[in-house]
Design an enzyme around this catalytic site. Structure first.
Site, mmCIF file in Angstrom:
data_model
loop_
_atom_site.group_PDB
_atom_site.id
_atom_site.type_symbol
_atom_site.label_atom_id
_atom_site.label_comp_id
_atom_site.label_asym_id
_atom_site.label_seq_id
_atom_site.Cartn_x
_atom_site.Cartn_y
_atom_site.Cartn_z
ATOM 1 N N GLY A 155 -12.111 -31.970 -18.218
ATOM 2 C CA GLY A 155 -13.230 -31.266 -18.842
ATOM 3 C C GLY A 155 -14.397 -32.224 -18.979
ATOM 4 N N CYS A 187 -26.474 -27.912 -44.774
ATOM 5 C CA CYS A 187 -26.175 -28.397 -46.122
ATOM 6 C C CYS A 187 -24.814 -29.079 -46.178
ATOM 7 C CB CYS A 187 -26.229 -27.236 -47.099
ATOM 8 S SG CYS A 187 -27.745 -26.314 -46.897
HETATM 9 N N1 LLP Z 1 -6.025 -29.836 -20.858
HETATM 10 C C1 LLP Z 1 -5.622 -29.546 -22.116
HETATM 11 C C2 LLP Z 1 -4.337 -28.886 -22.315
HETATM 12 C C3 LLP Z 1 -6.441 -29.882 -23.200
HETATM 13 O O1 LLP Z 1 -6.026 -29.625 -24.433
HETATM 14 C C4 LLP Z 1 -7.689 -30.519 -22.967
HETATM 15 C C5 LLP Z 1 -8.563 -30.894 -24.081
HETATM 16 C C6 LLP Z 1 -8.072 -30.767 -21.637
HETATM 17 C C7 LLP Z 1 -7.204 -30.419 -20.616
HETATM 18 C C8 LLP Z 1 -9.386 -31.408 -21.275
HETATM 19 O O2 LLP Z 1 -9.499 -32.697 -21.743
HETATM 20 P P1 LLP Z 1 -10.755 -33.615 -21.308
HETATM 21 O O3 LLP Z 1 -10.648 -33.889 -19.822
HETATM 22 O O4 LLP Z 1 -11.996 -32.870 -21.618
HETATM 23 O O5 LLP Z 1 -10.623 -34.829 -22.136
HETATM 24 N N2 LLP Z 1 -13.366 -31.592 -29.041
HETATM 25 C C9 LLP Z 1 -12.922 -32.919 -28.693
HETATM 26 C C10 LLP Z 1 -12.025 -32.927 -27.482
HETATM 27 C C11 LLP Z 1 -10.825 -32.024 -27.624
HETATM 28 C C12 LLP Z 1 -9.999 -31.988 -26.384
HETATM 29 C C13 LLP Z 1 -9.001 -30.908 -26.474
HETATM 30 N N3 LLP Z 1 -8.217 -30.750 -25.303
HETATM 31 C C14 LLP Z 1 -14.134 -33.816 -28.494
HETATM 32 O O6 LLP Z 1 -15.263 -33.354 -28.617
HETATM 33 O O7 LLP Z 1 -13.968 -35.020 -28.253
#
Ligand code: LLP
Length: 409
Positions: free
Chosen positions: A273, A341
């Site tokens: 992602g 807030c």
């Molecule tokens: N696959 C699964 C099953 C996941 O839970 C996630 C992210 C991804 C793939 C993608 O991960 P990435 O390549 O984006 O690291 N809100 C948090 C990040 C939460 C990630 C949750 N899962 C932030 O802003 O750092």
């Protein structure tokens, strides 16, 4: 991001100056570079070209329909975690056979959508979920491919709130429980175990946890003599939010993945992602007011933590840059804050920043991932506009939410 630079004093995204865009567009808004999205996707693909994995973009990182469309056209699949994301991925033109469904608590309704749409894999995380999928598939007279998400108990060495692969985390089934479950899986006639999956966390900047996970998976598959069509290695590849971080080097890992895939004769799936979308977006905001504090000045922006949650949630650092540069200096410390807030509605403290005045514009950088997708209506504020730039073309990919609609319930 390569597609972000100053031309003279003014900040440009691709071939457009933000200053010009601001003549027509009210702040705050998200703005993305389409060519940066394409570059990032192709770079990721190229890193693993010998393995030729299915790259399922993690829709939760940015689920804008048009962004999903851009990625879909490049051949990306989607990793979804809700019925909504699943339907959005399909609407964006991503083929069902390129969609994997992750998540610890999928509902019956969501599972039915996934089964009816014949997606590639439902990655189950509990025995009960697998049994539910089996029962639903039986009613719908189908045989469904499932994956099982395992918890490899590997420390991803990342922020504790985005670490998912340790035994203490709620994600995935422990290897011990999986082995027990495997003894009875043959009695579930309407599901077929086609894959194992893992995802150990996010914003990981070191290849060691990935390599360790691969070895856990490899040993397990050999030990259990599993014959799988797919191994889903998840996402989690980190990006550089500051100049101090070293970019993750995936060369060694990609060679190991290639070897792993050949040896086990299975197709690899990735679910990136952040590494695809993180550095492609800016949040442009206006300085509403400036307030003198005891030992710093507060620069009060019109963007709030409801628009961009990462600093409040994870103390995340996102560099803030001026839309137009000047050569004067602000006196002392300044802190960029938002209007919400909550004391956590703040975006960073700077020293020696350029002179900032009320009505100036700034851009919060690297907000493409988990920016817009994590935003909310907190304080009854409408979701903000999103714009996609390709060279000198500008497209609205989300209109600012209508305030009258927002106050209707
Ligand atoms: N696959 C699964 C099953 C996941 O839970 C996630 C992210 C991804 C793939 C993608 O991960 P990435 O390549 O984006 O690291 N809100 C948090 C990040 C939460 C990630 C949750 N899962 C932030 O802003 O750092």
């Amino acid at each position: 991001m390569q597609n972000l630079r100053y031309v003279g004093k003014n900040l440009f995204i691709e071939k457009l100056s933000i200053k010009n865009i601001l003549k027509k567009q009210k702040t705050p808004f998200y703005i993305y570079s389409e060519n940066q999205i394409i570059t990032n996707f192709l770079k990721f693909k190229n890193t693993f070209k010998k393995t030729n994995p299915l790259i399922c973009f993690a829709a939760k990182s940015n689920s804008n329909l048009n962004i999903l469309r851009v990625l879909g056209k490049l051949g990306a699949g989607a990793d979804v975690v809700s019925g909504g994301e699943l339907l959005k991925a399909l609407k964006a033109g991503i083929k069902a056979k390129k969609i994997v469904f992750s998540g610890v608590g999928k509902t019956e309704e969501e599972l039915k959508i996934a089964i009816n749409k014949n997606i590639l894999l439902i990655n189950c995380e509990t025995e009960s979920e697998a049994k539910l999928v089996n029962n639903l598939a039986k009613k719908l007279r189908k045989k469904v491919s499932i994956g099982f998400r395992l918890n490899p108990n590997v420390d991803a060495k990342t922020h504790k709130n985005i670490s998912t692969g340790k035994a203490e985390n709620k994600f995935g089934l422990s290897i011990k429980s999986f082995k027990i479950f495997l003894k009875t899986i043959n009695s579930l006639k309407n599901i077929k175990l086609d894959a194992l999956s893992v995802h150990i966390g996010s914003q990981i900047l070191n290849d060691a946890p990935f390599i360790k996970t691969l070895s856990v998976m490899s040993n397990l598959i050999k030990e259990l003599r599993l014959n799988l069509n797919y191994v889903d290695l998840g996402g989690g590849f980190g990006i550089n939010y500051t100049n101090k971080e070293r970019p993750i080097n995936l060369n060694k890992y990609s060679k190991l993945v290639e070897y792993f895939s050949k040896k086990l004769n299975c197709k690899i799936i990735f679910e990136p992602g952040r590494s695809i979308i993180g550095n492609t977006g800016l949040l442009v905001s206006k300085v509403q007011f400036i307030k003198k504090g005891a030992n710093k000045n507060f620069i009060i922006l019109d963007a709030g933590m409801n628009d961009f949650m990462r600093p409040a949630l994870y103390d995340a650092f996102h560099q803030i840059i001026p839309v137009s540069k000047n050569s004067a200096k602000s006196k002392g410390k300044i802190e960029f804050v938002g209007p919400i807030c909550e004391s956590t509605c703040k975006f960073g403290i700077y020293k020696n920043y350029q002179k900032i005045n009320e009505n100036d514009f700034i851009a919060i950088t690297n907000v493409g991932a988990y920016g817009s997708s994590l935003s909310s209506n907190y304080n009854t504020r409408p979701l903000i506009a999103e714009i996609l730039i390709n060279k000198n073309k500008l497209r609205y990919i989300r209109k600012k939410q209508n305030l009258l609609k927002l106050i209707s319930s």
